[in-house]
Write a protein that holds these residues in place. Structure first.
Motif, short mmCIF file in Angstrom:
data_model
loop_
_atom_site.label_atom_id
_atom_site.label_comp_id
_atom_site.label_asym_id
_atom_site.label_seq_id
_atom_site.Cartn_x
_atom_site.Cartn_y
_atom_site.Cartn_z
N GLY A 52 0.44 -1.37 0.16
CA GLY A 52 -0.21 -0.19 -0.16
C GLY A 52 0.52 1.32 -0.27
N ASN A 53 2.10 1.40 -0.45
CA ASN A 53 3.09 2.15 0.26
C ASN A 53 4.05 1.46 -0.79
OD1 ASN A 53 4.29 4.31 0.95
ND2 ASN A 53 5.17 3.04 3.09
N PRO A 54 3.58 1.62 -2.27
CA PRO A 54 5.28 1.27 -2.76
C PRO A 54 5.97 1.90 -3.81
CG PRO A 54 2.98 2.23 -4.82
CD PRO A 54 2.64 2.54 -2.77
N ALA A 55 6.24 2.83 -2.99
CA ALA A 55 7.66 4.11 -2.51
C ALA A 55 8.17 3.10 -1.64
CB ALA A 55 7.64 5.44 -2.81
N GLY A 56 7.28 2.62 -0.23
CA GLY A 56 8.06 2.16 0.82
C GLY A 56 9.11 3.27 1.63
N LYS A 57 7.74 4.30 1.57
CA LYS A 57 8.14 5.57 2.59
C LYS A 57 8.42 5.79 3.69
CE LYS A 57 8.30 9.43 -0.89
NZ LYS A 57 8.30 10.64 -1.20
N ILE A 58 8.74 5.97 4.95
CA ILE A 58 8.04 6.16 6.17
C ILE A 58 8.69 7.90 6.19
CG2 ILE A 58 8.78 4.20 7.48
CD1 ILE A 58 11.98 5.66 8.64
N PRO A 59 7.24 8.26 7.46
CA PRO A 59 6.74 7.70 8.14
C PRO A 59 5.59 7.24 7.23
CG PRO A 59 6.49 10.00 8.04
CD PRO A 59 7.06 10.23 7.50
N ALA A 60 5.17 5.78 7.37
CA ALA A 60 3.70 5.43 6.66
C ALA A 60 2.65 4.94 7.90
CB ALA A 60 3.50 4.69 5.97
N LEU A 61 1.03 5.74 7.20
CA LEU A 61 -0.06 5.08 8.94
C LEU A 61 -0.79 4.33 8.53
CD1 LEU A 61 -0.60 6.57 11.39
CD2 LEU A 61 -2.30 7.80 10.51
N ARG A 62 -0.99 3.25 8.84
CA ARG A 62 -1.98 2.29 8.37
C ARG A 62 -3.63 2.67 8.96
NH1 ARG A 62 0.27 -3.28 8.10
NH2 ARG A 62 0.11 -2.90 10.06
N LEU A 63 -4.36 2.51 8.28
CA LEU A 63 -5.45 2.86 8.98
C LEU A 63 -6.49 1.50 9.67
CD1 LEU A 63 -6.50 6.21 6.89
CD2 LEU A 63 -5.37 6.28 9.02
N ALA A 64 -6.87 1.77 10.27
CA ALA A 64 -8.09 0.84 10.81
C ALA A 64 -8.35 -0.29 9.33
CB ALA A 64 -9.48 1.59 11.77
N ASP A 65 -8.74 0.36 8.55
CA ASP A 65 -9.29 -0.50 7.30
C ASP A 65 -8.37 -1.19 6.03
OD1 ASP A 65 -8.72 2.11 5.54
OD2 ASP A 65 -10.62 2.69 4.95
N GLY A 66 -6.94 -0.49 7.04
CA GLY A 66 -5.87 -1.13 6.19
C GLY A 66 -5.86 0.31 4.85
N SER A 67 -5.92 0.89 4.88
CA SER A 67 -5.51 1.60 4.11
C SER A 67 -4.23 2.56 4.83
CB SER A 67 -6.54 2.76 3.11
OG SER A 67 -7.03 3.69 4.10
N VAL A 68 -3.47 2.97 3.53
CA VAL A 68 -2.12 3.52 4.09
C VAL A 68 -2.24 5.19 3.37
CG1 VAL A 68 0.83 3.72 3.81
CG2 VAL A 68 -1.08 1.08 3.84
N LEU A 69 -1.85 5.53 4.67
CA LEU A 69 -1.57 6.68 4.40
C LEU A 69 0.08 7.11 3.91
CD1 LEU A 69 -3.81 8.96 5.91
CD2 LEU A 69 -3.75 7.86 4.06
N HIS A 70 0.39 8.22 2.83
CA HIS A 70 1.94 8.96 3.52
C HIS A 70 2.20 9.63 2.61
CE1 HIS A 70 2.86 7.26 -1.23
NE2 HIS A 70 1.93 6.07 0.37
N ASP A 71 2.95 10.52 2.28
CA ASP A 71 4.07 11.01 3.44
C ASP A 71 3.80 11.50 4.60
OD1 ASP A 71 4.06 13.87 2.16
OD2 ASP A 71 5.90 13.28 1.21
N SER A 72 4.31 12.37 5.20
CA SER A 72 4.70 12.84 6.20
C SER A 72 3.23 13.98 6.25
CB SER A 72 5.94 13.34 7.35
OG SER A 72 6.20 14.50 6.51
N ARG A 73 3.32 14.73 4.39
CA ARG A 73 2.57 16.37 4.88
C ARG A 73 1.13 15.36 4.66
NH1 ARG A 73 5.42 19.99 0.82
NH2 ARG A 73 8.19 19.04 0.99
N VAL A 74 0.93 14.58 4.15
CA VAL A 74 -0.39 13.94 4.11
C VAL A 74 -0.98 13.15 5.62
CG1 VAL A 74 -1.80 12.09 2.64
CG2 VAL A 74 -0.21 13.05 1.86
N ILE A 75 0.31 12.70 6.79
CA ILE A 75 -0.32 12.05 7.75
C ILE A 75 -0.68 13.19 8.73
CG2 ILE A 75 0.06 10.50 9.91
CD1 ILE A 75 2.19 8.86 7.10
N CYS A 76 -0.08 14.45 8.11
CA CYS A 76 -0.15 15.79 9.39
C CYS A 76 -1.20 16.29 8.81
CB CYS A 76 1.41 16.44 9.24
SG CYS A 76 2.47 15.47 10.05
#
Ligand code: BEZ
Length: 209
Positions: A52-76
């Protein structure tokens, strides 16, 4: 206290991860995440992180439904919409674009510092490119000079997304480039950082502690 419903892929030294962690603390959401440590470098990908994060970046945030948010700007931005306290990112108006641009400058300083770290620590000695390292460091110097000369009033006005980013960038310089000597050229920034680095959110995320 609510149960942790999200997973943050985490490496304590990353200034981008720290930025998200500080936002979690400042917005009272730290108990909503479980931290999953990853030992990541550009030449050491982590298979689970890539889902769910093909660029393999950290931070990545996995939500309860399994979807993944990245990068830090989007997560913030996501986290800032999930709490009822004072917004860390202005929702509208010129101040939104201004604070986000200042936050982008902080990210650029982090980027240049992380790239310097990779070049000086990770890349084999015989493959290092001194001009490239110097160009990254010059970018950091320009960014810090701009903060010192043009943005101290804004940084001092609120510990929001821009101030958090700058604080995490300075913390990373101290961690990985301790001889960079930024305080001598930026005395106002040094005084500001001495204060904000004592905030509970900064102390709790200090990678050197
Ligand atoms: C570091 O150890 O400096 C680092 C770790 C992860 C991401 C960026 C930097």
């Amino acid at each position: 206290m609510s149960a942790a419903s999200m997973t943050l892929f985490h490496a304590p030294a990353s200034p981008f991860v720290r930025k998200v962690m500080v936002v979690l603390h400042e917005t009272g959401q730290i108990d909503r995440v479980t931290l999953q440590s990853v030992n990541l470098t550009p030449v050491n990908p982590v298979a689970e992180l890539n889902q769910g994060n093909p660029a393999g970046k950290i931070p990545a945030l996995r939500l309860a439904d399994g979807s993944v948010l990245h990068d830090s700007r989007v997560i913030c931005e996501y986290l800032d919409q999930q709490h009822v306290g004072i917004a860390l990112i202005p929702k509208e108006g010129w101040s939104r674009w201004h604070r986000l641009t200042l936050a982008s400058l902080a990210d650029a300083i982090m980027d240049a510092a992380v790239l310097t770290r990779y070049e000086t620590f990770l890349r084999p000695q015989e493959m290092r490119w001194d001009s490239w390292i110097e160009a990254q460091q010059e970018k950091i110097r320009r960014g810090l000079a701009s903060l010192e000369q043009e943005h101290m009033a804004e940084l001092s006005s609120a510990f929001d997304i821009a101030a958090i980013g700058v604080a995490c960038a300075l913390g990373y310089l101290d961690l990985r480039m301790p001889d960079f000597g930024w305080r001598e050229q930026q005395p106002q920034l040094a005084t500001w950082y001495a204060q904000v680095s004592q905030r509970a959110s900064m102390l709790a995320t200090d990678p050197s502690a």
